[in-house]
Design an enzyme around this catalytic site. Structure first.
Site, PDB file in Angstrom:
ATOM      1  N   GLY A  93       5.099 -10.417   4.270  1.00 10.71           N
ATOM      2  CA  GLY A  93       5.868 -10.397   5.518  1.00 10.71           C
ATOM      3  C   GLY A  93       5.183 -11.225   6.604  1.00 10.71           C
ATOM      4  N   LYS A  94       6.019 -11.859   7.447  1.00  8.17           N
ATOM      5  CA  LYS A  94       5.478 -12.630   8.567  1.00  8.17           C
ATOM      6  C   LYS A  94       4.896 -11.718   9.640  1.00  8.17           C
ATOM      7  CE  LYS A  94       8.434 -16.726   8.417  1.00  8.17           C
ATOM      8  NZ  LYS A  94       9.523 -17.424   9.123  1.00  8.17           N
ATOM      9  N   HIS A 126       9.393  -3.672   3.390  1.00  4.84           N
ATOM     10  CA  HIS A 126       8.972  -3.888   1.997  1.00  4.84           C
ATOM     11  C   HIS A 126      10.192  -4.145   1.100  1.00  4.84           C
ATOM     12  CE1 HIS A 126       5.703  -1.081   3.445  1.00  4.84           C
ATOM     13  NE2 HIS A 126       4.997  -2.093   3.009  1.00  4.84           N
ATOM     14  N   SER A 177       4.764   0.825   8.755  1.00  7.12           N
ATOM     15  CA  SER A 177       4.457   2.168   8.227  1.00  7.12           C
ATOM     16  C   SER A 177       3.942   3.051   9.353  1.00  7.12           C
ATOM     17  CB  SER A 177       3.389   2.089   7.138  1.00  7.12           C
ATOM     18  OG  SER A 177       3.721   1.096   6.224  1.00  7.12           O
ATOM     19  N   ARG A 178       3.436   2.427  10.418  1.00  6.38           N
ATOM     20  CA  ARG A 178       2.855   3.221  11.511  1.00  6.38           C
ATOM     21  C   ARG A 178       3.899   3.784  12.465  1.00  6.38           C
ATOM     22  NH1 ARG A 178      -2.382  -0.319  13.286  1.00  6.38           N
ATOM     23  NH2 ARG A 178      -3.363  -0.290  11.258  1.00  6.38           N
ATOM     24  N   MET A 195       0.854  -1.195   0.000  1.00  4.25           N
ATOM     25  CA  MET A 195       0.000   0.000   0.000  1.00  4.25           C
ATOM     26  C   MET A 195       0.893   1.249   0.000  1.00  4.25           C
ATOM     27  SD  MET A 195      -3.442  -0.966   1.992  1.00  4.25           S
ATOM     28  CE  MET A 195      -2.904  -0.822   3.668  1.00  4.25           C
ATOM     29  N   GLN A 250      -2.795 -12.210   8.127  1.00  5.33           N
ATOM     30  CA  GLN A 250      -2.995 -11.934   6.698  1.00  5.33           C
ATOM     31  C   GLN A 250      -2.293 -12.997   5.861  1.00  5.33           C
ATOM     32  OE1 GLN A 250      -2.697  -7.966   4.693  1.00  5.33           O
ATOM     33  NE2 GLN A 250      -0.626  -8.580   4.191  1.00  5.33           N
ATOM     34  N   HIS A 310       9.070   0.875   3.368  1.00  5.47           N
ATOM     35  CA  HIS A 310      10.175   0.929   4.333  1.00  5.47           C
ATOM     36  C   HIS A 310      11.048  -0.313   4.119  1.00  5.47           C
ATOM     37  CE1 HIS A 310       7.882  -2.034   6.498  1.00  5.47           C
ATOM     38  NE2 HIS A 310       6.866  -1.201   6.665  1.00  5.47           N
TER      39      HIS A 310
HETATM   40  O1  PAF Z   1      -0.144  -5.835   3.732  1.00 10.16           O
HETATM   41  C1  PAF Z   1      -0.553  -4.919   2.994  1.00 10.16           C
HETATM   42  O2  PAF Z   1       0.122  -3.915   2.758  1.00 10.16           O
HETATM   43  C2  PAF Z   1      -1.942  -5.034   2.378  1.00 10.16           C
HETATM   44  O3  PAF Z   1      -2.828  -5.659   3.229  1.00 10.16           O
HETATM   45  C3  PAF Z   1      -1.942  -5.704   0.994  1.00 10.16           C
HETATM   46  C4  PAF Z   1      -1.475  -7.145   1.087  1.00 10.16           C
HETATM   47  C5  PAF Z   1      -1.026  -4.937   0.054  1.00 10.16           C
HETATM   48  C6  PAF Z   1      -3.350  -5.711   0.416  1.00 10.16           C
HETATM   49  O4  PAF Z   1      -3.851  -4.428   0.259  1.00 10.16           O
END
Ligand code: PAF
Length: 273
Positions: free
Chosen positions: A144-145, A34, A183-184, A27, A150, A31
């Site tokens: 990411g773990k 990612h 990101s937070r 999204m 998710q 950082h």
């Molecule tokens: O982890 C994220 O940044 C989001 O949930 C993803 C997997 C890009 C889906 O919008």
């Protein structure tokens, strides 16, 4: 590096890709966490596609989507320096349609932990990830773990919908002091950053307890809660890799998960045992 704004452009490009395709959905506000996923994909595949899309369907009506950090130029620079082949940055209208079938995440796994306070969040995540998978048709996709729930739900979707994609689970990247990258973290004051270190400390205490004193999950969770006492703890859970409760730690099949609020910032972290 190519930049695509519409699904059609991406689909045309995808037809021309030779060799394996790695995909890193994001999204934005990239950082080092990612970047580690992107680098892994670049090393493991002939082509790497990164998506940058703040997905509205995974936010609650009460959550302010417009406050999500946006750093498009910096993100593109990062992707280009990391040798990404293509970035996909679509508009919301090109991804979602007024009438469309939707995927629903399995309730028992999606309405616990992160899903408890964010009802419907994981439905939105699966919905967009499935669309992005269909557009990019990757051989491998990198997650990411840190977002363990998710990751589990995406692995479950890939398995149960027979999607021919390898989901690559990537280790959590931490600051030197132990704080998991997120990101937070930009919302934390210096004082709050110090407080946030209690999270990784509690996870370290958990692994030490497992080594020295035993594997009873109740006792481990208690020791962790004591460490986290100054923070507002949302949950400390010790679960199997299938997100089932455990009485005792099972080495190779356990995740210890924490969610806390530091000031107004909600942070999550976990370790895999
Ligand atoms: O982890 C994220 O940044 C989001 O949930 C993803 C997997 C890009 C889906 O919008």
């Amino acid at each position: 590096m190519k930049i695509f704004h519409t699904p059609q452009e991406l689909q045309e490009y995808r037809k021309t890709c030779q060799g394996s395709v790695g995909f890193v959905p994001t999204m934005g506000a990239l950082h080092n966490g990612h970047i580690s996923l992107i680098k892994k994909s670049v090393v493991e595949n002939e082509q790497t596609i990164v998506s940058i899309f703040v997905n509205p369907t995974q936010f609650l009506a009460t959550e302010d989507l417009s406050k999500y950090p946006k750093r498009t130029q910096a993100d593109l620079k990062i992707c280009s320096l990391a040798n990404v082949d293509a970035v996909f940055m679509p508009e919301v209208q090109s991804i979602y349609f007024p009438l469309e079938p939707t995927i629903v995440a399995p309730f028992s796994k999606a309405y616990i932990l992160e899903g408890l306070s964010r009802a419907g969040h994981f439905d939105g995540v699966l919905r967009v990830v499935l669309k992005l998978f269909n557009l990019t048709r990757p051989d491998r996709a990198y997650f990411g773990k840190k977002d363990a729930q998710q990751l589990y739900l995406i692995q479950n979707m890939v398995k149960t919908l027979f999607l021919p994609i390898d989901i690559i689970a990537c280790d959590i990247i931490r600051e030197e002091d132990g704080l998991a990258l997120s990101s937070r973290n930009i919302y934390l004051s210096n004082e709050e950053k110090k407080d946030a270190l209690l999270i990784s400390k509690s996870l370290k205490i958990a692994s030490k307890t497992i080594m020295s004193r035993g594997r009873k999950t109740k006792e481990i969770a208690k020791a962790m809660r004591e460490t986290l006492l100054p923070l507002h703890v949302e949950y400390v859970e010790i679960l199997s890799r299938e997100f089932e409760p455990l009485e005792s730690i099972e080495i190779g099949n356990t995740i210890i998960l924490v969610a806390v609020k530091v000031g107004t910032t909600r942070l999550i972290d976990n370790i895999w045992i």
